[in-house]
Design a protein around this motif. Sequence first.
Motif, PDB file in Angstrom:
ATOM      1  N   VAL A 114      27.167 -13.177  -5.125  1.00  0.00           N
ATOM      2  CA  VAL A 114      25.770 -12.826  -4.826  1.00  0.00           C
ATOM      3  C   VAL A 114      25.463 -11.518  -5.559  1.00  0.00           C
ATOM      4  CG1 VAL A 114      25.631 -13.972  -2.580  1.00  0.00           C
ATOM      5  CG2 VAL A 114      26.425 -11.602  -2.694  1.00  0.00           C
ATOM      6  N   ILE A 115      24.186 -11.335  -5.876  1.00  0.00           N
ATOM      7  CA  ILE A 115      23.790 -10.165  -6.669  1.00  0.00           C
ATOM      8  C   ILE A 115      22.612  -9.440  -6.033  1.00  0.00           C
ATOM      9  CG2 ILE A 115      22.736  -9.506  -8.893  1.00  0.00           C
ATOM     10  CD1 ILE A 115      24.580 -11.317 -10.258  1.00  0.00           C
ATOM     11  N   ALA A 116      22.698  -8.108  -6.012  1.00  0.00           N
ATOM     12  CA  ALA A 116      21.548  -7.294  -5.617  1.00  0.00           C
ATOM     13  C   ALA A 116      21.054  -6.595  -6.875  1.00  0.00           C
ATOM     14  CB  ALA A 116      21.955  -6.273  -4.562  1.00  0.00           C
ATOM     15  N   ILE A 117      19.751  -6.626  -7.092  1.00  0.00           N
ATOM     16  CA  ILE A 117      19.252  -6.125  -8.384  1.00  0.00           C
ATOM     17  C   ILE A 117      17.931  -5.356  -8.278  1.00  0.00           C
ATOM     18  CG2 ILE A 117      18.022  -8.296  -8.944  1.00  0.00           C
ATOM     19  CD1 ILE A 117      19.141  -7.887 -11.866  1.00  0.00           C
ATOM     20  N   ASP A 118      17.852  -4.282  -9.057  1.00  0.00           N
ATOM     21  CA  ASP A 118      16.581  -3.608  -9.318  1.00  0.00           C
ATOM     22  C   ASP A 118      16.248  -4.012 -10.748  1.00  0.00           C
ATOM     23  OD1 ASP A 118      14.510  -1.940  -9.935  1.00  0.00           O
ATOM     24  OD2 ASP A 118      15.497  -0.089  -9.299  1.00  0.00           O
ATOM     25  N   PRO A 119      15.366  -5.009 -10.925  1.00  0.00           N
ATOM     26  CA  PRO A 119      15.159  -5.575 -12.270  1.00  0.00           C
ATOM     27  C   PRO A 119      14.594  -4.558 -13.257  1.00  0.00           C
ATOM     28  CG  PRO A 119      14.037  -6.895 -10.579  1.00  0.00           C
ATOM     29  CD  PRO A 119      14.518  -5.646  -9.915  1.00  0.00           C
ATOM     30  N   LEU A 120      13.694  -3.703 -12.772  1.00  0.00           N
ATOM     31  CA  LEU A 120      13.136  -2.674 -13.659  1.00  0.00           C
ATOM     32  C   LEU A 120      13.066  -1.368 -12.878  1.00  0.00           C
ATOM     33  CD1 LEU A 120      12.305  -3.067 -16.584  1.00  0.00           C
ATOM     34  CD2 LEU A 120       9.949  -2.936 -15.846  1.00  0.00           C
ATOM     35  N   ASP A 121      13.937  -0.458 -13.245  1.00  0.00           N
ATOM     36  CA  ASP A 121      14.006   0.830 -12.562  1.00  0.00           C
ATOM     37  C   ASP A 121      13.274   1.894 -13.380  1.00  0.00           C
ATOM     38  OD1 ASP A 121      15.196   2.875 -10.692  1.00  0.00           O
ATOM     39  OD2 ASP A 121      16.080   3.515 -12.590  1.00  0.00           O
ATOM     40  N   GLY A 122      12.461   2.675 -12.686  1.00  0.00           N
ATOM     41  CA  GLY A 122      11.707   3.727 -13.379  1.00  0.00           C
ATOM     42  C   GLY A 122      10.442   3.164 -14.004  1.00  0.00           C
ATOM     43  N   SER A 123       9.920   2.099 -13.408  1.00  0.00           N
ATOM     44  CA  SER A 123       8.816   1.394 -14.070  1.00  0.00           C
ATOM     45  C   SER A 123       7.552   2.252 -14.208  1.00  0.00           C
ATOM     46  CB  SER A 123       8.517   0.071 -13.376  1.00  0.00           C
ATOM     47  OG  SER A 123       8.382   0.250 -11.999  1.00  0.00           O
ATOM     48  N   SER A 124       7.436   3.301 -13.401  1.00  0.00           N
ATOM     49  CA  SER A 124       6.253   4.162 -13.562  1.00  0.00           C
ATOM     50  C   SER A 124       6.323   4.929 -14.884  1.00  0.00           C
ATOM     51  CB  SER A 124       6.136   5.134 -12.389  1.00  0.00           C
ATOM     52  OG  SER A 124       7.187   6.063 -12.435  1.00  0.00           O
ATOM     53  N   ASN A 125       7.475   4.941 -15.535  1.00  0.00           N
ATOM     54  CA  ASN A 125       7.631   5.658 -16.806  1.00  0.00           C
ATOM     55  C   ASN A 125       7.290   4.810 -18.028  1.00  0.00           C
ATOM     56  OD1 ASN A 125       8.424   8.340 -16.264  1.00  0.00           O
ATOM     57  ND2 ASN A 125      10.472   7.675 -15.693  1.00  0.00           N
ATOM     58  N   ILE A 126       7.009   3.512 -17.828  1.00  0.00           N
ATOM     59  CA  ILE A 126       6.827   2.616 -18.981  1.00  0.00           C
ATOM     60  C   ILE A 126       5.721   3.097 -19.909  1.00  0.00           C
ATOM     61  CG2 ILE A 126       6.124   0.302 -19.716  1.00  0.00           C
ATOM     62  CD1 ILE A 126       7.427  -0.749 -17.157  1.00  0.00           C
ATOM     63  N   GLU A 127       4.569   3.414 -19.335  1.00  0.00           N
ATOM     64  CA  GLU A 127       3.436   3.739 -20.203  1.00  0.00           C
ATOM     65  C   GLU A 127       3.662   5.028 -20.981  1.00  0.00           C
ATOM     66  OE1 GLU A 127       3.248   3.805 -16.808  1.00  0.00           O
ATOM     67  OE2 GLU A 127       1.542   5.010 -16.137  1.00  0.00           O
TER      68      GLU A 127
END
Length: 339
Positions: A114-127
């Motif tokens: 089984v896997i626990a995941i944060d698919p995109l971390d720090g997403s507020s930094n993308i822009e």
Amino acid sequence: MRSRKNIKTLTEFIIERQSEYPHAKGALTRLLNDIATAAKIVNREINSAGLVDIFGYVGKENVQGEAQKKLDVYANEQFIAALQAGAECCAIASEENEKVISFKNEFSELGKYVIAIDPLDGSSNIEANVSIGTIFSIYRRKSEIGGGTLDDLLQPGVNLVAAGYVIYGSSTMLVFTTGKGVNGFTLDPTVGIFCLSHPDMKYPEVSNIYSINEGNYIYFPEGVKKYIKFCQEDDPETLRPYTSRYIGSLVADFHRNLIKGGIFIYPGTKQHPTGKLRLLYECNPVAFIAEQAGGKATDGFNRIMSIQPESLHQRAPLFVGPKKMVEKAEELMRDFSAF
Ligand code: AHG
Ligand code: MN
Ligand code: MN
């Protein structure tokens, strides 16, 4: 020109390591490959999101919020799809989904992990075109067969089989551990292959960086305030004052501190005693990597990997970095535990 004989690909590396486990049947190898495949697809999308942001500047206010959200969802979908198709995993817990996603098909139900995941971390930094990441934890399931359950996911970090992160930075890297050290692979974008670039990663002996969102200073526990003051004292022999660095993407802050030597702290506050970061897919995986790299990870008092999770999105304060730095922070937390 680079010589081929100096390159070890991720696939070569994990197959080679697999031979160290006589009973392994390659399931973990396939799982890590599935994660790497999804990471490459997400990487491609992130890179073009940057281009869209640059050329789409006029539409910023409306579009950027949506675009960012879209990437969170896109990354989530890619990892779920790759892991479901790979059929080595029977359930996933994701930051983007309230409940466990249990894979119910004849292949995945036989999956051992089984896997626990944060698919995109720090997403507020993308822009802002700042480094972002993906973080994952891999556990062996507890249930025997069928789709994975909540109980399969609610395991302490000490049960981790593997954990890692992908950093989408100035280059894209996959860093992971299976409990035998930490290895880092850089994506060669010209051929789309992760190549071993950082074998056996360890925290440097000398460390002088501290990373914490000091904007929240007034809400910090007294011990954290004292530690920040300790970091800022003048004592050249211990390299103080330390340098302060804070990106606001856990993966990027953690990765920089692993390479250059530094402590990352996201403490609890009076209003939010368990802090912000999630135990299952943020704190535990970086704790496992930190320990394997000769460092330490605690919630200020207890080892992160010993905490028994009670819910999927449970939060925990995080103090992670080189052992000595974390121990100094713990000492001050013990001495000044009040808020
Ligand atoms: P996510 O984008 O997955 O929600 O995670 C954001 C987290 C983490 O990456 C980072 O360390 C932290 O939020 C930063 O929080 P502050 O803005 O409060 O400093
Ligand atoms: Mn996150
Ligand atoms: Mn996230």
